[in-house]
Motif scaffolding. Sequence first.
Motif, short mmCIF file in Angstrom:
data_model
loop_
_atom_site.label_atom_id
_atom_site.label_comp_id
_atom_site.label_asym_id
_atom_site.label_seq_id
_atom_site.Cartn_x
_atom_site.Cartn_y
_atom_site.Cartn_z
N ALA A 70 0.94 -1.25 -0.12
CA ALA A 70 -0.06 -0.03 -0.07
C ALA A 70 0.86 1.32 -0.08
CB ALA A 70 -1.01 0.10 1.21
N THR A 71 2.29 1.12 -0.03
CA THR A 71 3.01 2.33 -0.04
C THR A 71 3.04 2.40 -1.75
OG1 THR A 71 4.21 1.74 2.11
CG2 THR A 71 5.31 3.29 0.30
N MET A 72 2.62 3.77 -1.94
CA MET A 72 2.69 4.03 -3.44
C MET A 72 4.04 4.56 -3.76
SD MET A 72 -0.43 3.43 -4.74
CE MET A 72 -0.32 1.85 -3.56
N PRO A 73 4.41 4.08 -5.12
CA PRO A 73 5.77 4.68 -5.50
C PRO A 73 6.07 6.20 -5.33
CG PRO A 73 4.82 3.16 -7.10
CD PRO A 73 3.64 3.34 -5.91
N GLY A 74 6.78 6.54 -4.69
CA GLY A 74 7.17 8.05 -4.51
C GLY A 74 6.86 8.24 -3.14
N ASN A 75 6.06 7.60 -2.56
CA ASN A 75 5.47 7.95 -1.14
C ASN A 75 6.56 7.14 0.03
OD1 ASN A 75 3.85 9.33 -2.06
ND2 ASN A 75 2.13 8.23 -1.69
N GLU A 76 6.55 7.60 0.97
CA GLU A 76 7.34 6.86 2.19
C GLU A 76 6.38 6.15 2.99
OE1 GLU A 76 9.76 9.68 4.27
OE2 GLU A 76 10.78 10.50 2.44
N ALA A 77 5.23 6.49 3.14
CA ALA A 77 4.06 5.75 4.10
C ALA A 77 3.07 5.27 3.16
CB ALA A 77 3.85 6.79 5.13
N PRO A 78 2.74 3.98 3.88
CA PRO A 78 1.30 3.54 3.27
C PRO A 78 0.30 4.39 3.66
CG PRO A 78 1.85 2.40 4.99
CD PRO A 78 3.00 3.44 4.78
N THR A 79 -0.87 4.12 2.78
CA THR A 79 -2.31 4.66 2.94
C THR A 79 -3.21 3.54 3.49
OG1 THR A 79 -1.89 6.31 1.31
CG2 THR A 79 -4.17 6.29 2.08
N LYS A 80 -3.81 3.75 4.35
CA LYS A 80 -4.75 2.71 4.96
C LYS A 80 -5.93 2.47 4.02
CE LYS A 80 -4.63 1.28 9.32
NZ LYS A 80 -4.19 -0.07 9.51
N GLU A 81 -6.55 3.71 3.48
CA GLU A 81 -7.62 3.67 2.56
C GLU A 81 -7.37 2.89 1.29
OE1 GLU A 81 -6.57 6.18 3.85
OE2 GLU A 81 -8.30 7.10 5.17
N ILE A 82 -6.12 2.90 0.78
CA ILE A 82 -5.54 2.20 -0.28
C ILE A 82 -5.41 0.84 0.01
CG2 ILE A 82 -3.88 1.81 -1.80
CD1 ILE A 82 -3.59 5.14 -2.09
N ALA A 83 -4.98 0.65 1.13
CA ALA A 83 -4.96 -0.75 1.79
C ALA A 83 -6.06 -1.76 1.87
CB ALA A 83 -3.96 -0.88 3.24
N ASP A 84 -7.05 -0.81 2.37
CA ASP A 84 -8.24 -1.68 2.47
C ASP A 84 -8.83 -1.88 1.07
OD1 ASP A 84 -10.72 -2.31 3.99
OD2 ASP A 84 -11.78 -0.58 3.57
N ALA A 85 -8.88 -0.94 0.00
CA ALA A 85 -9.22 -1.29 -1.19
C ALA A 85 -8.41 -2.36 -1.83
CB ALA A 85 -9.12 0.19 -1.87
N CYS A 86 -7.28 -2.22 -1.66
CA CYS A 86 -6.30 -3.54 -2.19
C CYS A 86 -6.71 -4.83 -1.50
CB CYS A 86 -4.75 -3.06 -1.77
SG CYS A 86 -3.49 -4.06 -2.56
N ALA A 87 -6.98 -4.78 -0.32
CA ALA A 87 -7.23 -6.03 0.27
C ALA A 87 -8.50 -6.58 -0.02
CB ALA A 87 -7.26 -5.84 1.92
N ASP A 88 -9.41 -5.68 -0.48
CA ASP A 88 -10.66 -6.11 -1.22
C ASP A 88 -10.49 -6.83 -2.41
OD1 ASP A 88 -12.15 -5.37 0.97
OD2 ASP A 88 -12.75 -3.45 0.11
N GLN A 89 -9.60 -6.22 -3.44
CA GLN A 89 -9.27 -6.49 -4.55
C GLN A 89 -8.44 -7.90 -4.58
OE1 GLN A 89 -7.71 -3.59 -7.41
NE2 GLN A 89 -9.36 -2.45 -6.79
N LEU A 90 -7.63 -8.02 -3.52
CA LEU A 90 -6.81 -9.22 -3.42
C LEU A 90 -7.74 -10.54 -2.96
CD1 LEU A 90 -3.41 -7.76 -1.43
CD2 LEU A 90 -3.82 -8.63 -4.02
N MET A 91 -8.70 -10.10 -2.12
CA MET A 91 -9.73 -11.37 -2.03
C MET A 91 -10.49 -11.66 -3.13
SD MET A 91 -9.11 -11.90 1.36
CE MET A 91 -10.77 -12.92 1.67
N LYS A 92 -10.73 -10.82 -3.95
CA LYS A 92 -11.38 -11.19 -5.10
C LYS A 92 -10.54 -12.25 -6.05
CE LYS A 92 -14.32 -7.26 -5.56
NZ LYS A 92 -14.44 -5.97 -6.08
N LEU A 93 -9.29 -12.17 -5.81
CA LEU A 93 -8.24 -13.32 -6.55
C LEU A 93 -8.11 -14.48 -6.01
CD1 LEU A 93 -4.95 -11.02 -6.92
CD2 LEU A 93 -6.68 -11.40 -8.60
N ILE A 94 -8.88 -14.71 -4.51
CA ILE A 94 -8.74 -15.92 -4.18
C ILE A 94 -10.09 -16.55 -4.67
CG2 ILE A 94 -9.20 -17.13 -1.82
CD1 ILE A 94 -7.48 -14.76 -0.63
N SER A 95 -11.25 -15.95 -4.92
CA SER A 95 -12.45 -16.44 -4.98
C SER A 95 -12.38 -17.27 -6.49
CB SER A 95 -13.41 -15.52 -5.38
OG SER A 95 -13.61 -14.63 -3.85
#
Length: 121
Positions: free
Chosen positions: A96-121
């Motif tokens: 969730a740490t975007m290129p050029g950023n030093e810190a991750p973003t929780k909101e992006i991490a949450d959306a990313c986790a949702d998309q990754l869970m769709k890969l499991i299905s």
Amino acid sequence: MNLEIPTWVKPGIFGGVIGAIAITIIGFNANWVVSTSSATEMADDQGKNAVITALAPICVAQFKTQTPTNQTLQLAALKQESSYKRDDFVVDQGWATMPGNEAPTKEIADACADQLMKLIS
């Protein structure tokens, strides 16, 4: 100048004033009419959601840079996490740490986790 309003017009004027007040109250309560601050807040929320939606696939792409075996292991570990801690898992992995950023973003991490869970299905 003394302006007299005919008696037959007064009920129409009172009805118009009461109707305008009622429409104003109903309009604001039903969100048919919004204040400037409400409109600004809604626009900010929509902009933030658009950015999150645009950046979440980058998070998924960063996940996919791993070997297929590691991807499988990480997806299994993500699936084992409770739904409210999956964003923490994504943050901990650094996806969730975007290129050029030093810190991750929780909101992006949450959306990313949702998309990754769709890969499991």
